[in-house]
Scaffold this active site. Structure first.
Site, short mmCIF file in Angstrom:
data_model
loop_
_atom_site.label_atom_id
_atom_site.label_comp_id
_atom_site.label_asym_id
_atom_site.label_seq_id
_atom_site.Cartn_x
_atom_site.Cartn_y
_atom_site.Cartn_z
N CYS A 153 120.55 97.86 97.41
CA CYS A 153 119.29 97.35 96.88
C CYS A 153 118.15 98.14 97.52
CB CYS A 153 119.19 95.87 97.23
SG CYS A 153 117.63 95.09 96.80
N CYS B 3 115.59 101.33 91.72
CA CYS B 3 116.15 99.98 91.80
C CYS B 3 117.57 100.06 91.26
CB CYS B 3 115.30 99.03 90.94
SG CYS B 3 116.02 97.39 90.72
N1 DGL Z 1 118.55 95.90 92.86
C1 DGL Z 1 117.33 95.61 93.55
C2 DGL Z 1 116.68 96.93 94.01
O1 DGL Z 1 117.36 97.94 94.06
C3 DGL Z 1 116.48 94.71 92.71
C4 DGL Z 1 115.33 94.16 93.44
C5 DGL Z 1 114.88 92.81 93.03
O2 DGL Z 1 115.68 91.87 93.11
O3 DGL Z 1 113.70 92.69 92.68
O4 DGL Z 1 115.54 97.00 94.37
#
Ligand code: DGL
Length: 262
Positions: A73, A183
């Protein structure tokens, strides 16, 4: 220790894009994937909330004897990985927007970055941009609403298309030739992004590089599994398992996918 699992967490289903790359490179490693979908999106939370959620996920994974943690993430990496590295004894691999390769390959000198507000506002993102893209114009765009739609499985929806059109237009008009996906949920949007972007704009995603980095660190630290059998893959979510299932192929689904209240 070598036979212990690798732990992976994300605010939800997006980190399965990283899990897939890891699985391709290291199929005999056992993995435990944690989707904290109940608390998604992380991108709208404060730095200290993101650290607390990351700690909760890491504690859960370490209770299950993980030998290494992949923070799949960007938002958790850019806000919490320094804290995690200084408070836990295991190695951490993170992911942050791939500004450096995008800047290196840009001919127009204009690079778009689509990421959460938590990532774009982080000190780590600021430092990376300054260090690796000093002479590049970076067009930042918060992907507000995208993670929510992906968590609802609405990837190829008209709502998604409209949001992406709105977010891409200023970057396209400015003349970007690289779009960095900041993301781990966004790789699932690549087919739609390819439709909406001019063909000369390259999409930059570093999931494969994260898997290679995980391999290198485990190799250096003697943590690679010595099994020649296929690993065991467990996936846990604190919301509906059906949503997580949509992001896994039939083969992956044969492994354990369960609900846990973490
Ligand atoms: N997969 C997360 C990232 O890479 C999502 C972030 C979120 O939950 O806003 O930032």
């Amino acid at each position: 220790m070598n036979q212990h699992p690798i732990g992976i967490f994300d605010s939800g289903v997006g980190g399965t894009s990283i899990w897939r790359e890891l699985h391709k490179l290291l199929p005999s490693e056992d993995t435990i994937y944690l989707a904290d979908s109940k608390n998604a999106p992380y991108g709208e939370k404060s730095g200290s909330e993101i650290i607390n959620l990351s700690k909760k996920n890491v504690d859960w994974l370490l209770e299950r004897d993980c030998k290494m943690i992949i923070v799949a993430c960007n938002t958790a990496t850019t806000n919490a990985i320094a804290y995690l590295r200084s408070h836990y004894p295991v190695p951490f691999i993170g992911i942050e927007p791939a500004i450096k390769p995008a800047a290196l390959h840009s001919a127009t000198g204009k690079v778009g970055v689509l990421a959460t507000s938590g990532t774009l506002a982080s000190q780590l993102f600021l430092t990376t941009s300054k260090t690796h893209a000093e002479d590049i114009l970076i067009l930042e765009q918060v992907g507000e609403g995208l993670v929510r739609l992906i968590e609802q499985g609405k990837i190829d929806s008209s709502e998604m298309r409209l949001l992406l059109q709105k977010y891409l237009e200023p970057m396209i008009n400015a003349g970007i030739d690289q779009l960095v996906l900041g993301c781990t949920h966004y790789p699932y949007l690549i087919p739609l992004l390819k439709e909406l972007l001019p063909h000369e704009v390259k999409i930059v995603d570093c999931g494969e590089a994260v898997a290679r980095q995980a391999f290198n660190v485990m190799d250096e630290q003697g943590l690679l599994s010595d099994s020649s059998q296929q690993g065991k893959y467990c996936f846990y979510t604190n919301t509906d398992t059906a949503v997580l299932q949509q992001f896994l192929s039939d083969g992956d689904r044969a492994h354990q996918i369960e609900y846990r209240d973490f």
